[in-house]
Design a protein around this motif. Sequence first.
Motif, PDB file in Angstrom:
ATOM      1  N   ARG A   1       1.257 -28.010 -49.609  1.00  0.00           N
ATOM      2  CA  ARG A   1       0.659 -26.713 -49.326  1.00  0.00           C
ATOM      3  C   ARG A   1       1.726 -25.712 -48.864  1.00  0.00           C
ATOM      4  NH1 ARG A   1      -4.758 -26.599 -49.039  1.00  0.00           N
ATOM      5  NH2 ARG A   1      -4.342 -24.512 -49.861  1.00  0.00           N
TER       6      ARG A   1
ATOM      7  N   GLU B   1       3.422 -24.302 -51.778  1.00  0.00           N
ATOM      8  CA  GLU B   1       2.608 -23.248 -52.394  1.00  0.00           C
ATOM      9  C   GLU B   1       2.894 -21.901 -51.732  1.00  0.00           C
ATOM     10  OE1 GLU B   1      -1.596 -24.073 -52.782  1.00  0.00           O
ATOM     11  OE2 GLU B   1      -1.205 -26.225 -52.900  1.00  0.00           O
TER      12      GLU B   1
ATOM     13  N   ALA C   1       0.575 -26.145 -42.787  1.00  0.00           N
ATOM     14  CA  ALA C   1       1.507 -25.506 -43.705  1.00  0.00           C
ATOM     15  C   ALA C   1       1.731 -24.049 -43.335  1.00  0.00           C
ATOM     16  CB  ALA C   1       0.984 -25.615 -45.141  1.00  0.00           C
ATOM     17  N   THR C   2       0.648 -23.362 -42.949  1.00  0.00           N
ATOM     18  CA  THR C   2       0.746 -21.959 -42.563  1.00  0.00           C
ATOM     19  C   THR C   2       1.606 -21.788 -41.321  1.00  0.00           C
ATOM     20  OG1 THR C   2      -1.409 -21.428 -43.526  1.00  0.00           O
ATOM     21  CG2 THR C   2      -0.568 -19.932 -41.835  1.00  0.00           C
TER      22      THR C   2
ATOM     23  N   MET D   1      -4.624 -20.215 -46.445  1.00  0.00           N
ATOM     24  CA  MET D   1      -4.826 -21.656 -46.549  1.00  0.00           C
ATOM     25  C   MET D   1      -5.982 -22.096 -45.661  1.00  0.00           C
ATOM     26  SD  MET D   1      -2.430 -23.194 -48.459  1.00  0.00           S
ATOM     27  CE  MET D   1      -0.952 -22.667 -49.343  1.00  0.00           C
TER      28      MET D   1
ATOM     29  N   LYS E   1       0.950 -34.097 -48.454  1.00  0.00           N
ATOM     30  CA  LYS E   1      -0.097 -33.107 -48.709  1.00  0.00           C
ATOM     31  C   LYS E   1       0.197 -31.803 -47.971  1.00  0.00           C
ATOM     32  CE  LYS E   1      -5.113 -32.387 -48.398  1.00  0.00           C
ATOM     33  NZ  LYS E   1      -6.406 -33.001 -48.007  1.00  0.00           N
TER      34      LYS E   1
ATOM     35  N   GLY F   1      -3.719 -27.006 -44.694  1.00  0.00           N
ATOM     36  CA  GLY F   1      -3.408 -25.590 -44.851  1.00  0.00           C
ATOM     37  C   GLY F   1      -2.957 -24.943 -43.558  1.00  0.00           C
TER      38      GLY F   1
END
Length: 245
Positions: free
Chosen positions: A154, A157, A68-69, A60, A150, A65
Amino acid sequence: MAMAGRLRSTFSLFNRVSASESLSSVGSYRRASPLIPQLTSGFVSASGQQGGDVKVPVVMTGEAGKWATSLYLASVKSNVLDKVESELRSVVEATKSSPTFGQFTKDITVPKDTRVKAIFDICEKAKFSEITRNFLALLAESARLKNMEKIVGRFFELTEAHRGDVKVLVTTVMPLPPAEEKELKETLQEVIGQGKKVTIEQKIDPSIYGGLIVEYNQKVLDMSIKTRAMQMERLLREPVNFSDL
């Protein structure tokens, strides 16, 4: 009580918390939640590729990203990935079903102390895991609640990639009949390969005129009439070299 029901029962907290003039200090929440500093460090230092012995299924980029990671790494290491995913899906749904909650997450004028207190109260009432609670508290403290959907998108995902799921976005002029959707899904399954779970998400866009656009894993297969018409127009506009005839 189902999680969604627990969330609905907490919405009245916003009015009480927002009206309060003597809120607890953010520091008290930090002392009660040792994972907040740990997660903060993880969010800041996340490389987007791996964390110790935990590999990230998709690299990401960008701020969303990285958040999220880091959330993914913390969830996997604590063995609560499915629980965190389920809880955050409920939170995202709550932002859509409750105008009060949705407005709260987007209102950057709400004082930091108020944001953090509200998030902790809600998470405690909903019996959320510590990872979810501290993640949302970090967003509240850093004025990033407005970016929650948002960032969480992510994160989803990553969880889908972790399970081997492949989400395919199919854009058409009108909804695909069940038989055509089934045939398309079977074709995509052959292309993507066995061992992957293909999920089709349909998007309606009359502006493509007809045909369809298929998007997955950062790949785009554009078979829309609009695109083909534009390609034909470009060909017709190109000058003809009669010397080659």
